[in-house]
Design an enzyme around this catalytic site. Structure first.
Site, PDB file in Angstrom:
ATOM      1  N   VAL A  38     143.231  72.904 124.812  1.00 18.02           N
ATOM      2  CA  VAL A  38     143.065  71.868 123.794  1.00 18.02           C
ATOM      3  C   VAL A  38     141.750  72.107 123.052  1.00 18.02           C
ATOM      4  O   VAL A  38     140.717  72.349 123.672  1.00 18.02           O
ATOM      5  CB  VAL A  38     143.054  70.460 124.448  1.00 18.02           C
ATOM      6  CG1 VAL A  38     142.662  69.387 123.444  1.00 18.02           C
ATOM      7  CG2 VAL A  38     144.406  70.135 125.065  1.00 18.02           C
ATOM      8  N   ALA A  51     136.336  72.515 123.389  1.00 17.72           N
ATOM      9  CA  ALA A  51     137.695  72.819 123.862  1.00 17.72           C
ATOM     10  C   ALA A  51     137.717  72.712 125.378  1.00 17.72           C
ATOM     11  O   ALA A  51     136.666  72.600 126.023  1.00 17.72           O
ATOM     12  CB  ALA A  51     138.088  74.233 123.455  1.00 17.72           C
ATOM     13  N   LYS A  52     138.885  72.717 125.951  1.00 14.84           N
ATOM     14  CA  LYS A  52     139.031  72.787 127.404  1.00 14.84           C
ATOM     15  C   LYS A  52     140.415  73.307 127.711  1.00 14.84           C
ATOM     16  O   LYS A  52     141.341  73.142 126.901  1.00 14.84           O
ATOM     17  CB  LYS A  52     138.870  71.390 128.025  1.00 14.84           C
ATOM     18  CG  LYS A  52     138.427  71.424 129.464  1.00 14.84           C
ATOM     19  CD  LYS A  52     136.941  71.711 129.565  1.00 14.84           C
ATOM     20  CE  LYS A  52     136.456  71.731 130.977  1.00 14.84           C
ATOM     21  NZ  LYS A  52     134.985  71.839 131.020  1.00 14.84           N
ATOM     22  N   GLY A  53     140.550  73.923 128.870  1.00 15.94           N
ATOM     23  CA  GLY A  53     141.867  74.391 129.298  1.00 15.94           C
ATOM     24  C   GLY A  53     142.045  74.104 130.763  1.00 15.94           C
ATOM     25  O   GLY A  53     141.085  73.804 131.474  1.00 15.94           O
ATOM     26  N   ASP A  95     135.265  76.909 135.018  1.00 20.14           N
ATOM     27  CA  ASP A  95     135.112  75.493 135.326  1.00 20.14           C
ATOM     28  C   ASP A  95     135.608  75.343 136.767  1.00 20.14           C
ATOM     29  O   ASP A  95     135.762  76.343 137.470  1.00 20.14           O
ATOM     30  CB  ASP A  95     135.950  74.665 134.326  1.00 20.14           C
ATOM     31  CG  ASP A  95     135.613  73.193 134.354  1.00 20.14           C
ATOM     32  OD1 ASP A  95     134.599  72.807 133.762  1.00 20.14           O
ATOM     33  OD2 ASP A  95     136.351  72.409 134.968  1.00 20.14           O
TER      34      ASP A  95
END
Ligand code: NAD
Length: 423
Positions: A67, A112-114, A153
């Site tokens: 995202v 962003a992050k996934g 992460d």
């Protein structure tokens, strides 16, 4: 504002919290309704259900996300999480948080992050690599050094970043080192990244100690969490003469009023021992650790630790949030009443993303720095941001947390506004 959620989850849905924080800043900044709509939602969201061949010959389908929240200030930046509880709302909330984190320390990035819904410990090494390479392929339409740069992460590490970099490089036909950060040094990682978040905390505590006239030499500190953030912060602070009187990990807490031997404890921790196996102090429970009468408290473990209940017992003068979201809004209100100074997570734990930015810059230039240079630039970036946040807090008579959000949202708002709406 209309933001759709994927689940009708509990009130503590992380996306609700992220949106509430944004709206509070937007109200104060008097953002116009169009900008509110733009910044209050994630710009781009990818959901992928992808197959992985398991060692026993069976096929499993995993769900992953990437995202991007906002790209007004530059390419998107944010970690990839492997955890069974990953959800689209959580990834959206974390992407939004990354936008503000990058903006508060003035990095030229959006957020962003996934994530993939998986327990990485339940996979063999081959399965983990297959899953990573397929997930990287699925999100390859979004990521790239000028588009979106993932990093490790929860549940991911530098080996996984190397696989992602290699997968994208294989597709493109040349080495694309700048597509992820947090890589091993041998393939374009940077020196000084591993301890960067803990080191950032040291630099902030140095500032606080000067400002509040609490000499670091002899200052008392309690640290919750003895991992990458808490362990590094505790050892660096002890090196500067601070007395680490309380420390905890998931196995338990240790207390020694004269100061724990942090170097030895950290060495043993890295060899695989837990604090519950170690001596050199008395046992405390988690709540007692948070209520020690110390100069500095560093929550560096989990979210939601300082609640209204635990905040009532906090006796620290200053709190520096190493973890993401360690203080609940109710806990924050109690701390404010008690006039405890809190350096908020979106500023306090940015050491990692700042040095990730340095890694990306080095990859783009094929020119690598010495560790001294990394440290010096980290120091400059985080202390400048801290001073800007303090100045705004004073000007607006708000807390450091509110000021950090105001600074971040105003920077993103300005970039979004001056770029205008295409077409
Ligand atoms: P880590 O896994 O290396 O360490 C976490 C530590 O917390 C471990 O020592 C663990 O035993 C301890 N812990 C777990 N549950 C606990 C409990 N109930 N009480 C006390 N200790 C407990 O993780 P990390 O990388 O140090 O990250 C810690 C926090 O900082 C997380 O919230 C993470 O999101 C945040 N953070 C990390 C970075 C980074 O660069 N690593 C950057 C920004 C934010």
């Amino acid at each position: 504002m209309t933001v759709s959620k994927t689940t009708a989850g509990p009130v503590t849905n992380p996306l609700d919290t992220a949106i509430a924080q944004f709206e509070a800043a937007a109200d104060r900044l008097n953002l116009d309704s169009g900008l509110r709509l733009m910044l209050g939602v994630c710009k781009r969201e990818l959901t992928t259900n992808f197959p992985v061949q398991m060692d026993d010959g069976s096929t499993k389908v995993f769900t992953g996300y990437r995202v991007q929240h906002n790209l007004a200030r530059g390419p998107a930046k944010g970690g990839i999480r492997y955890h069974p509880a990953v959800s689209l709302d959580e990834v959206r909330a974390l992407a939004m948080l990354m936008t503000w984190k990058s903006a508060v320390v003035n990095l030229p990035y959006g957020g962003a992050k996934g994530g993939v819904m998986v327990d990485p410990k339940a996979l063999s090494l081959a399965e983990l690599e297959n899953l990573t390479r397929r997930y990287a392929t699925e999100i390859s339409i979004l990521i790239g050094p000028s588009q979106d740069i993932p990093a490790p992460d929860m549940g991911t590490d530098e080996r996984i970043m190397a696989w992602i970099m290699d997968t994208i490089s294989m597709h493109r036909g040349y080495t694309e080192a700048g597509v992820v950060t947090g890589k091993p040094i041998s393939v374009g990682g940077t020196v000084g990244r591993k301890g960067a978040t803990g080191r950032g905390i040291l630099y902030l505590i140095r500032e606080l100690s000067r400002e509040h006239r609490i000499p670091l030499d002899g200052a008392t500190v309690a640290v919750q969490g003895f991992g990458n953030v808490g362990g590094v912060a505790a050892t660096l602070l002890a090196d500067e003469g601070a007395r680490i009187v309380g420390l905890s990990d998931s196995s338990g807490c240790l207390y020694n009023g004269k100061g724990l031997d942090v170097q030895t404890l950290w060495r043993r921790k890295r060899e695989g021992a837990s604090l519950s196996d170690m001596g050199g102090g008395d046992r405390l429970n988690g709540e007692e650790l948070l209520s020690l009468p110390v100069d500095f408290l560093v929550p560096a473990a989990l979210a939601g630790q300082i609640t209204a209940q635990t905040a009532r017992h906090v006796r620290a003068k200053l709190i520096v949030e190493g973890a993401n979201g360690p203080t609940t809004p109710e806990g924050d209100a109690v701390l404010a009443e008690k006039q405890v100074v809190v350096v908020p997570d979106i500023l306090a734990n940015t050491g990692g993303v700042i040095v990730s930015y340095f890694e990306w810059v080095q990859d783009l230039q094929f020119f690598f720095w010495e560790e001294d240079e990394v440290r010096e630039r980290l120091h400059k970036a985080i202390t400048r941001a801290y001073r800007e946040v303090c100045a705004l807090a004073e000007k607006e008579s708000v807390s450091l947390r509110e000021a950090a959000m105001l600074l971040a949202v105003s920077r993103v708002e300005e970039a979004t506004r001056v770029r205008g709406i295409y077409p």
